[in-house]
Design a protein around this motif. Structure first.
Motif, PDB file in Angstrom:
ATOM      1  N   SER A  74     -16.199 -37.345 -30.731  1.00  0.00           N
ATOM      2  CA  SER A  74     -16.767 -36.186 -30.559  1.00  0.00           C
ATOM      3  C   SER A  74     -17.278 -35.926 -29.079  1.00  0.00           C
ATOM      4  N   THR A  77     -14.609 -34.301 -27.344  1.00  0.00           N
ATOM      5  CA  THR A  77     -14.325 -32.729 -27.600  1.00  0.00           C
ATOM      6  C   THR A  77     -15.683 -31.976 -27.007  1.00  0.00           C
ATOM      7  N   ALA A  92     -18.884 -35.124 -35.043  1.00  0.00           N
ATOM      8  CA  ALA A  92     -17.721 -34.273 -35.381  1.00  0.00           C
ATOM      9  C   ALA A  92     -18.103 -33.333 -36.678  1.00  0.00           C
ATOM     10  N   TYR A  96     -17.425 -29.440 -36.762  1.00  0.00           N
ATOM     11  CA  TYR A  96     -16.741 -28.737 -37.668  1.00  0.00           C
ATOM     12  C   TYR A  96     -17.647 -27.617 -38.284  1.00  0.00           C
ATOM     13  N   LEU A 112      -9.550 -27.586 -32.594  1.00  0.00           N
ATOM     14  CA  LEU A 112     -10.178 -28.684 -33.013  1.00  0.00           C
ATOM     15  C   LEU A 112      -9.518 -29.283 -34.237  1.00  0.00           C
ATOM     16  N   PHE A 114     -10.080 -32.006 -37.356  1.00  0.00           N
ATOM     17  CA  PHE A 114     -11.070 -32.781 -38.070  1.00  0.00           C
ATOM     18  C   PHE A 114     -10.612 -33.480 -39.127  1.00  0.00           C
ATOM     19  N   VAL A 121     -16.587 -35.389 -42.598  1.00  0.00           N
ATOM     20  CA  VAL A 121     -15.712 -35.385 -41.584  1.00  0.00           C
ATOM     21  C   VAL A 121     -15.945 -36.581 -40.780  1.00  0.00           C
ATOM     22  N   VAL A 124     -12.575 -36.571 -34.950  1.00  0.00           N
ATOM     23  CA  VAL A 124     -12.262 -35.171 -34.349  1.00  0.00           C
ATOM     24  C   VAL A 124     -11.230 -35.167 -33.015  1.00  0.00           C
ATOM     25  N   HIS A 135      -7.435 -37.620 -28.354  1.00  0.00           N
ATOM     26  CA  HIS A 135      -8.403 -38.070 -28.879  1.00  0.00           C
ATOM     27  C   HIS A 135      -9.023 -39.363 -28.145  1.00  0.00           C
TER      28      HIS A 135
END
Length: 159
Positions: A74, A77, A92, A96, A112, A114, A121, A124, A135
């Motif tokens: 995460s 991201t 994550a 979401y 994204l 998940f 979750v 991600v 990732h």
């Protein structure tokens, strides 16, 4: 005008530049359609975030890290979207919860992905197309492009 005063024939580079400008004008045309801007902006944001994540290829995983040199899932991201101009929550699950949930049939590059177990979750990544994600998998690995390995995935679009 005499023969030696004619304008030179456009070079290949000049013609390529004109073609590029025309292509951009055509591709950019939907941006001018009223009501299309939010989706176009989301696509641009997602594309930028995807490019940023890809640029971090090879960066080591570190739990709790959100860049610029080490990342957990995460964190990658969060970092990628922040650099693209949009803030996301840290975990994550929280990411979401913040996205617009979409089906696999409408997923696009930059959405994204998940991974979940039941309703929780646990991972991600950023969708890269062709059933692959960028990732930061786990301790001992690096940011990489990898095929989606599970059917237990949900998709979210950052708005």
């Amino acid at each position: 005008m005499t023969a030696h005063m004619h304008a030179p024939v456009p070079s290949l580079i000049a013609r390529a530049s004109i073609a590029s400008a025309l292509t951009l004008a055509v591709v950019g045309a939907p941006l001018l359609i009223p009501g299309a801007a939010p989706e176009a902006e989301a696509a641009t944001l997602a594309t930028k975030a995807l490019q940023i994540a890809a640029s971090k290829r090879g960066s080591p995983y570190k739990y709790g890290a959100s860049g610029p040199y080490r990342f957990d899932c995460s964190g990658l991201t969060l970092y990628s979207f922040k650099k693209a101009g949009k803030s996301l929550p840290r975990s994550a699950q929280s990411q979401y919860n913040k996205t617009r949930h979409i089906s696999a049939s409408v997923r696009t590059r930059g959405d994204l992905v998940f991974f979940h177990h039941g309703r929780n979750v646990y991972h991600v990544g950023i969708y890269a197309g062709s059933n692959k994600i960028w990732h930061s998998p786990r301790r001992g690995t690096v940011v990489r492009l990898e095929r989606i390995w599970s059917k237990s995935v949900w998709y979210g679009r950052v708005r």
